[in-house]
Design a protein around this motif. Structure first.
Motif, PDB file in Angstrom:
ATOM      1  N   LEU A  19       0.817  -1.227   0.000  1.00 51.34           N
ATOM      2  CA  LEU A  19       0.000   0.000   0.000  1.00 51.34           C
ATOM      3  C   LEU A  19       0.849   1.275   0.000  1.00 51.34           C
ATOM      4  O   LEU A  19       0.601   2.202   0.774  1.00 51.34           O
ATOM      5  N   VAL A  21       2.857   4.864  -0.961  1.00 53.68           N
ATOM      6  CA  VAL A  21       2.590   6.128  -1.653  1.00 53.68           C
ATOM      7  C   VAL A  21       3.024   5.960  -3.108  1.00 53.68           C
ATOM      8  O   VAL A  21       3.824   5.077  -3.434  1.00 53.68           O
ATOM      9  N   GLY A  45       1.837   5.484   9.771  1.00 56.64           N
ATOM     10  CA  GLY A  45       1.546   4.450   8.778  1.00 56.64           C
ATOM     11  C   GLY A  45       2.762   4.154   7.933  1.00 56.64           C
ATOM     12  O   GLY A  45       3.066   4.872   6.978  1.00 56.64           O
ATOM     13  N   ILE A  50       8.131   2.091   2.228  1.00 58.02           N
ATOM     14  CA  ILE A  50       8.535   2.764   0.975  1.00 58.02           C
ATOM     15  C   ILE A  50       8.635   4.278   1.196  1.00 58.02           C
ATOM     16  O   ILE A  50       9.645   4.913   0.852  1.00 58.02           O
ATOM     17  N   SER A  51       7.594   4.864   1.779  1.00 58.98           N
ATOM     18  CA  SER A  51       7.649   6.308   2.052  1.00 58.98           C
ATOM     19  C   SER A  51       8.786   6.621   3.029  1.00 58.98           C
ATOM     20  O   SER A  51       9.490   7.632   2.881  1.00 58.98           O
ATOM     21  N   GLU A  71       3.709   1.661  13.038  1.00 63.17           N
ATOM     22  CA  GLU A  71       3.017   0.565  12.345  1.00 63.17           C
ATOM     23  C   GLU A  71       2.515  -0.421  13.393  1.00 63.17           C
ATOM     24  O   GLU A  71       3.214  -0.693  14.368  1.00 63.17           O
ATOM     25  N   LYS A  76       4.624  -6.510   9.051  1.00 60.28           N
ATOM     26  CA  LYS A  76       5.044  -5.350   8.245  1.00 60.28           C
ATOM     27  C   LYS A  76       6.272  -4.685   8.872  1.00 60.28           C
ATOM     28  O   LYS A  76       7.156  -4.200   8.173  1.00 60.28           O
ATOM     29  N   ASP A  99      -0.467   0.745  18.020  1.00 65.98           N
ATOM     30  CA  ASP A  99      -1.359   1.786  17.521  1.00 65.98           C
ATOM     31  C   ASP A  99      -0.695   3.152  17.704  1.00 65.98           C
ATOM     32  O   ASP A  99      -0.311   3.518  18.823  1.00 65.98           O
ATOM     33  N   ALA A 100      -0.594   3.889  16.624  1.00 62.58           N
ATOM     34  CA  ALA A 100       0.096   5.182  16.679  1.00 62.58           C
ATOM     35  C   ALA A 100      -0.547   6.136  17.681  1.00 62.58           C
ATOM     36  O   ALA A 100       0.125   7.029  18.200  1.00 62.58           O
ATOM     37  N   ASP A 118      -0.317   8.726   6.729  1.00 65.38           N
ATOM     38  CA  ASP A 118      -0.643   7.699   5.735  1.00 65.38           C
ATOM     39  C   ASP A 118      -1.167   6.422   6.403  1.00 65.38           C
ATOM     40  O   ASP A 118      -1.089   5.351   5.846  1.00 65.38           O
TER      41      ASP A 118
HETATM   42  C1  SAM Z   1      -1.200   3.070   3.273  1.00 64.48           C
HETATM   43  S1  SAM Z   1      -0.231   2.078   4.328  1.00 64.48           S
HETATM   44  C2  SAM Z   1       1.257   3.009   4.560  1.00 64.48           C
HETATM   45  C3  SAM Z   1       2.162   2.990   3.359  1.00 64.48           C
HETATM   46  C4  SAM Z   1       3.499   3.632   3.612  1.00 64.48           C
HETATM   47  N1  SAM Z   1       3.377   4.991   4.121  1.00 64.48           N
HETATM   48  C5  SAM Z   1       4.296   3.661   2.329  1.00 64.48           C
HETATM   49  O1  SAM Z   1       4.133   4.605   1.541  1.00 64.48           O
HETATM   50  O2  SAM Z   1       5.078   2.736   2.100  1.00 64.48           O
HETATM   51  C6  SAM Z   1      -1.016   2.337   5.885  1.00 64.48           C
HETATM   52  C7  SAM Z   1      -0.363   1.561   7.005  1.00 64.48           C
HETATM   53  O3  SAM Z   1      -0.755   2.163   8.233  1.00 64.48           O
HETATM   54  C8  SAM Z   1      -0.912   1.156   9.194  1.00 64.48           C
HETATM   55  N2  SAM Z   1      -1.801   1.717  10.206  1.00 64.48           N
HETATM   56  C9  SAM Z   1      -3.085   2.106  10.026  1.00 64.48           C
HETATM   57  N3  SAM Z   1      -3.583   2.634  11.147  1.00 64.48           N
HETATM   58  C10 SAM Z   1      -2.597   2.568  12.073  1.00 64.48           C
HETATM   59  C11 SAM Z   1      -2.516   2.930  13.444  1.00 64.48           C
HETATM   60  N4  SAM Z   1      -3.564   3.448  14.082  1.00 64.48           N
HETATM   61  N5  SAM Z   1      -1.344   2.749  14.085  1.00 64.48           N
HETATM   62  C12 SAM Z   1      -0.290   2.196  13.437  1.00 64.48           C
HETATM   63  N6  SAM Z   1      -0.313   1.817  12.146  1.00 64.48           N
HETATM   64  C13 SAM Z   1      -1.454   1.992  11.470  1.00 64.48           C
HETATM   65  C14 SAM Z   1      -1.500  -0.012   8.424  1.00 64.48           C
HETATM   66  O4  SAM Z   1      -1.271  -1.250   9.057  1.00 64.48           O
HETATM   67  C15 SAM Z   1      -0.792   0.112   7.080  1.00 64.48           C
HETATM   68  O5  SAM Z   1       0.337  -0.732   7.007  1.00 64.48           O
END
Ligand code: SAM
Length: 178
Positions: A19, A21, A45, A50-51, A71, A76, A99-100, A118
């Motif tokens: 997933l 960016v 996130g 990658i980001s 994360e 992951k 959880d962030a 993200d």
């Molecule tokens: C769209 S992906 C991130 C992609 C990443 N930024 C990249 O570009 O490579 C969203 C990620 O956020 C994580 N995520 C979603 N809500 C979260 C939270 N509350 N705390 C920690 N991680 C979270 C998900 O498990 C997922 O792997």
């Protein structure tokens, strides 16, 4: 996915997908972090990282710094760590597992130069609440797929809240702390 808890199940089902960016957003992240001479970055996130690689590469080219990545999917985190090691950037990245909303609730640097949002879109405002007081004037905020977070868009698009903000390309909201 509008509820503040739906994301746990949603991202659990997507745990094997990066997933990331877009390539353009990755380049944008690198450019912004370089141009604001970022030393301190927070990412909500991380997924496979990658980001994070784009942002950490900018920190390296700025002379060093610290990136807090977040994360909650353990598999992951393993994968992202390997990517940071292979990219020679692991020394710049602190991965906060869980959880962030919890992991960013303490231990933040006094000054943050760039925030990438993200993770779960319904939590963008709550993550911003945790980080906002640390954003230095001129700090950049990049929110991916912010269309799914209308409360966040309303907040950063209201100058009285201390931001300038523009939509960037199809899927990114680019904002600056004033
Ligand atoms: C769209 S992906 C991130 C992609 C990443 N930024 C990249 O570009 O490579 C969203 C990620 O956020 C994580 N995520 C979603 N809500 C979260 C939270 N509350 N705390 C920690 N991680 C979270 C998900 O498990 C997922 O792997």
């Amino acid at each position: 996915m509008r509820s503040k808890t739906d994301h746990l199940e949603y991202y659990g089902r997507l745990k094997d997908f990066p997933l990331p960016v877009s390539r353009e957003t990755g380049t944008l992240l690198y450019m912004l972090a370089r141009s604001c001479c970022a030393r301190s970055i927070v990412e909500f996130g991380t997924s496979f990282g990658i980001s994070t690689l784009h942002l950490a590469a900018a920190l390296r080219d700025n002379g060093g710094g610290h990136l807090i990545a977040t994360e909650f999917e353990p598999s992951k985190i393993d994968r992202a760590s390997k990517n940071f090691t292979e990219g020679g950037l692991i020394d710049l990245v602190e991965i906060r597992e869980g959880d962030a909303l919890q992991t960013l609730s303490s231990g933040l640097p006094d000054r943050i130069d760039l925030l990438l949002l993200d993770g779960a879109k319904a939590l963008y405002c709550e993550v911003l609440d945790l980080v906002e007081s640390r954003l230095r004037p001129g700090a950049f905020l990049v929110a991916d797929n912010a269309d799914y977070s209308p409360d966040y868009l309303a907040r950063v698009r209201s100058p009285e809240n201390g931001y300038l903000s523009v939509p960037f390309a199809a899927d990114v909201e680019l904002s600056m702390r004033t």
